[in-house]
Design a protein around this motif. Structure first.
Motif: not given
Ligand code: PEP
Length: 254
Positions: A12-14, A95-97, A170-172, A175-178, A212-215, A232-237
């Motif tokens: 969920w981040k901040m 170790g999140h980017s 593995y999170e390029p 690709a995160i949030g883009t 992880g990265g824009s899943v 998957a590790l999912v941020g925004g979604a």
């Molecule tokens: C993340 O922050 O770990 C991530 C994968 O973000 P998003 O899904 O929004 O790209």
């Protein structure tokens, strides 16, 4: 004990005040009647205890987004791994980017935090991934090799400890949030190489490997069908209960 696949973890981040976090947790709890895989949420520290309390008995994993490398002490503003555990967490992202590149955390620090998490009985979700420049320069695998060697307490696993409290995401970075992702072939090749890199360094079963990265709900099934992608590790979604649940079921979870 090995974590059931797929693993779909929401960072969920901040984001989220108390009402938002509890509503989101409640909506997930309604869907998670009997989980066949691993569904997890990683709320901000302010919501951790309440979200963990709300999700007791659902089987949904709850975790922190970072921890300090020491178990206690004069570290203003930091949170120790035993404190996360005490608040109801079963896991922690390390170790999140956004911490490696935003806050200058290096491999040695990520490794120290990972040791602290494991010592506190938490599952460590360790993130690795290359920047856009490294990707463009064809250095992805070198970066991952370096991060695996530097960020993971591999000595524990070569001395016989089981990697059942470890998850690698593995999170390029690019690709995160883009909204951009590597191609399915690229993800497949990278995850196969990751499995090959980890195989000789870890006794017993490999830890789950997440992408992880824009899943999103519409690319999740294709990504999680790739060999050696265990979830998957999912941020925004992950901030939308319905979309996050669709990602989980797209990966085969129910
Ligand atoms: C993340 O922050 O770990 C991530 C994968 O973000 P998003 O899904 O929004 O790209």
């Amino acid at each position: 004990m090995a974590l059931p696949r797929p693993l779909v973890l929401g960072n969920w981040k901040m984001n989220g005040l108390r009402a938002d976090g509890l509503t989101l947790a409640g909506r997930l709890a309604e869907r998670a009647v009997k989980l066949s895989g691993t569904l997890g949420v990683f709320p901000p520290a302010t919501l951790l205890a309440q979200v963990a309390q709300r999700l007791v008995g659902t089987g949904i994993m709850v975790g922190g987004q970072d921890c300090h490398e020491k178990p206690s002490g004069a570290h203003t503003g930091s949170i120790a791994a035993p404190m996360l555990r005490d608040a109801g967490a079963g896991a922690v992202i390390l170790g999140h980017s956004e911490r490696r590149h935003g806050l200058g955390e290096d491999d040695a620090l990520v490794q120290a935090k990972t040791r602290a998490a494991l010592a506190a009985g938490l599952t460590a979700i360790v993130c690795i991934g290359e920047t856009e420049e490294e990707y463009a320069g064809g250095r992805t695998l070198d970066v991952l090799e370096r991060q695996i060697a530097g960020s993971l307490p591999l000595d524990l696993f070569t001395r016989g400890a089981k990697a059942d409290s470890l998850v690698i995401a593995y999170e390029p970075v690019w690709a995160i949030g883009t909204g951009r992702t590597p191609s399915l072939d690229e993800i497949g090749r990278t995850h196969t190489r990751l499995a090959e890199m980890l195989g000789p360094r870890i006794e017993g079963d490999l830890p789950p490997l997440l992408y992880g990265g824009s899943v999103k709900p519409d690319n999740a099934a294709d990504i999680m069908a790739i060999a050696h992608v265990d979830g998957a590790l999912v941020g925004g979604a992950s901030l939308d209960a319905d979309g996050f649940w669709r990602i989980y079921t797209a990966g085969g979870g129910a």
